[in-house]
Design a protein around this motif. Sequence first.
Motif, short mmCIF file in Angstrom:
data_model
loop_
_atom_site.label_atom_id
_atom_site.label_comp_id
_atom_site.label_asym_id
_atom_site.label_seq_id
_atom_site.Cartn_x
_atom_site.Cartn_y
_atom_site.Cartn_z
N LYS A 58 -36.95 21.69 -23.48
CA LYS A 58 -37.79 20.54 -23.17
C LYS A 58 -37.04 19.50 -22.33
O LYS A 58 -37.63 18.81 -21.51
CB LYS A 58 -38.28 19.87 -24.47
CG LYS A 58 -39.22 20.77 -25.27
CD LYS A 58 -39.73 20.09 -26.52
CE LYS A 58 -38.69 19.93 -27.59
NZ LYS A 58 -38.18 21.19 -28.14
N THR A 59 -35.72 19.41 -22.54
CA THR A 59 -34.98 18.34 -21.89
C THR A 59 -35.05 18.42 -20.37
O THR A 59 -35.22 17.41 -19.69
CB THR A 59 -33.50 18.35 -22.34
OG1 THR A 59 -33.46 18.61 -23.75
CG2 THR A 59 -32.83 17.05 -22.05
N GLY A 66 -34.90 24.79 -28.68
CA GLY A 66 -34.24 25.66 -27.71
C GLY A 66 -35.13 26.12 -26.57
O GLY A 66 -34.69 26.85 -25.69
N ARG A 100 -30.23 34.40 -24.31
CA ARG A 100 -29.78 33.93 -25.61
C ARG A 100 -29.39 35.12 -26.47
O ARG A 100 -30.01 36.18 -26.39
CB ARG A 100 -30.91 33.20 -26.35
CG ARG A 100 -31.44 32.01 -25.62
CD ARG A 100 -30.45 30.84 -25.75
NE ARG A 100 -30.84 29.77 -24.86
CZ ARG A 100 -31.69 28.82 -25.20
NH1 ARG A 100 -32.24 28.84 -26.37
NH2 ARG A 100 -32.01 27.87 -24.36
N ASN A 110 -32.79 29.48 -13.53
CA ASN A 110 -34.20 29.41 -13.12
C ASN A 110 -35.03 28.92 -14.29
O ASN A 110 -34.74 29.24 -15.43
CB ASN A 110 -34.70 30.80 -12.72
CG ASN A 110 -34.00 31.29 -11.47
OD1 ASN A 110 -33.72 30.49 -10.55
ND2 ASN A 110 -33.67 32.57 -11.44
#
Length: 674
Positions: free
Chosen positions: A289-290, A286, A439, A255
């Motif tokens: 953004k991609t 981290g 993470r 999500n």
Amino acid sequence: MLKTDVRYLKGIGPARGRQLSRLGIETIFDLLLHVPRSYNDRRIITSIRSLVPGEEVNVSGTIVSSVYLKSKNGKNRLESILRDNTGELKLTFFNFRYIAGRLKAGTRVIASGRIDYFGGISIVHPELIFLDEQDSDTRLVLPVYPLTAGITQGVMRKLIETVLDEYVSGVPEVLPPDVLNSMGFQNRSEVISKLHFPDDPFEGSRARRALALEELFVHQSLLNYVRIKATKRTGIKMIPPDGSLKGFVSSLPYNLTGAQQKVLEAIAADLRRDVPMRRLLQGDVGSGKTVVAAAACNLCCRSGYQAVMVAPTEVLASQHYRTVSGMLEPAGIRCGLLTGGTKASHRRNLLESLLDGSLDVLIGTHAIFEERVVIPGMGLCIIDEQHKFGVEQREKLLSERDPSPHFMLMSATPIPRTLAMTIYGDLDISVLDEMPPGRGSTTTRVMNRDSRSKVYEFLLDRLGNGERAYIIYPLREASVELDLKDAASSFEILKRGPLGKFGVGLLTGAMKSVEKLEVTGKFVSGEISILVSTTVVEVGLDVPEATVMVVTHAERFGLSQLHQLRGRIGRGGSDSWCFLMKGEDCGAEGARRLAILDSMNDGFRIAEEDLQLRGPGEVAGTRQHGVPAFRIASLIDDSDLMEKAADMATRSDLWESLRDEYKLRFRGLDILEI
Ligand code: ADP
Ligand code: MG
């Protein structure tokens, strides 16, 4: 007139001209704005009894005697004794022809200078006010300028007085009158005069503040102008089929974070408007953004346009290609990768399919622009981590096309707001201020050199556990002088040691790009577990299995640079460790600086610290982005003026009248030609 070369001034020959140009002074304007570094307030008098060597002081008293002394080396000198009611002080002159005869016993003076110990307590070459002479310079507050060899305070003051007399009344106004009044000045010529010769040092610093505000205002006016001009360009209204965004999001294995959703909504809204988007997407390493970029490409292509995504290196371009095509191709969006290393035949195919519209997204390096690749349906242009992509480059890229494509710059360099307003003031800024969940934590430890073996043991342990590590060196090649171990030679050593069995690779900026791709490929796939590198891994490399980073000579890096480096770890589910190894020459100051990193994890706050500690040029990446060379404003001390300047710029829209002022101030910016 202000542009007039100082060499045309009376009394300035080629030699003096060269001296001045060492101070960055070429024109009359430069001279007028040569800011004093402080003021000498000669009303503050120190009694002779309380003088301390090394201090800059003013002493007031009466000359009791003056004698000429001949020395063996032929350097004659004049020594005068000055007395006040607490004691006596020696004034020494080696060059005294001009003063001989004026320092008779009984003469009252104020002597200013630094207290030396020169055969007793003394001031060598004091500046003097002759209290009894009619035409002596009795101004009590004098400017103290930055100087260069060959120019004295006296010479500089004289020069500035001359240009003030002749030129200051003609300077054009820049700040609105009400703003000037609120700072206590009537007009600009008063501000400039008081900058140099204030009634007291406070007035001098008020004048400097007014000129700093003026400078920020001129710069913000330019950015405002660029922004307004851009909104007048024809944009592309992108209307994707209903449910496009939702479909894309639900195809992801996770999500989106709240921050990602919010930014995506803003982007989707931008793309629907007929004004070209100009947005900066800032997000700590981290922050994800991609996927936001991929979603934007999706919206663009589903609306029938082509998208371009540019990365600074081939390694990152291929990584983006892998990630983005993985997300888009299942939805039938075709992606291609074009870099300097692309084979000619494949390149030809790519270019053809761009032309006939069968390729939707082109991912690559900056080469895409340089090689004049034709992208007929270009609707969106995303630039990732592209340094040297300042306001000029943005304008060059975007002003050429009609309709103008939507534009988004992505940056993992968190920078303080004042810097952002300076560099990106023409863009809308979005921030991804939330990390994706799941993470592991990253622990940072500053280590002494003698803990190296402990770190080594730790590394062996983690690697034995199947995890991967980065070892970072500040230099690429051996520097004998600095005695730094460099990446290449330590790579050779590590390879042969106990770590060798885990597979060690070397990645430096000097390597050919095929070699870089090969070694990063091996690290991504796990064929090797240790990557020895320099700061080239700083941006963007995404290897979730990497859990340890060792940075050698950590004190040589900037804080925000170290923060970006450690963003390479902690990208997977397991906990990570970053060891900052102090070098031999890391002093207490360096250690204190590094300690900031083990308590702080917010890139914006770290950048703020960097800005305070090292100045705007040192905050990671900003030098390349081109912080304009402000001559008066300090992005640290005057940061409170920035908002005011930006606000004034948007409200006044005075750009046209400030164009000349801009050219005078910010030499070498070719934005104005666009
Ligand atoms: P950066 O902002 O540094 O470019 P990336 O886009 O490379 O970050 O994302 C870092 C990692 O986080 C990637 O492995 C990506 O798949 C993952 N990621 C991104 N968004 C999310 C999310 N919402 N939930 C879980 N993982 C995510
Ligand atoms: Mg990235």
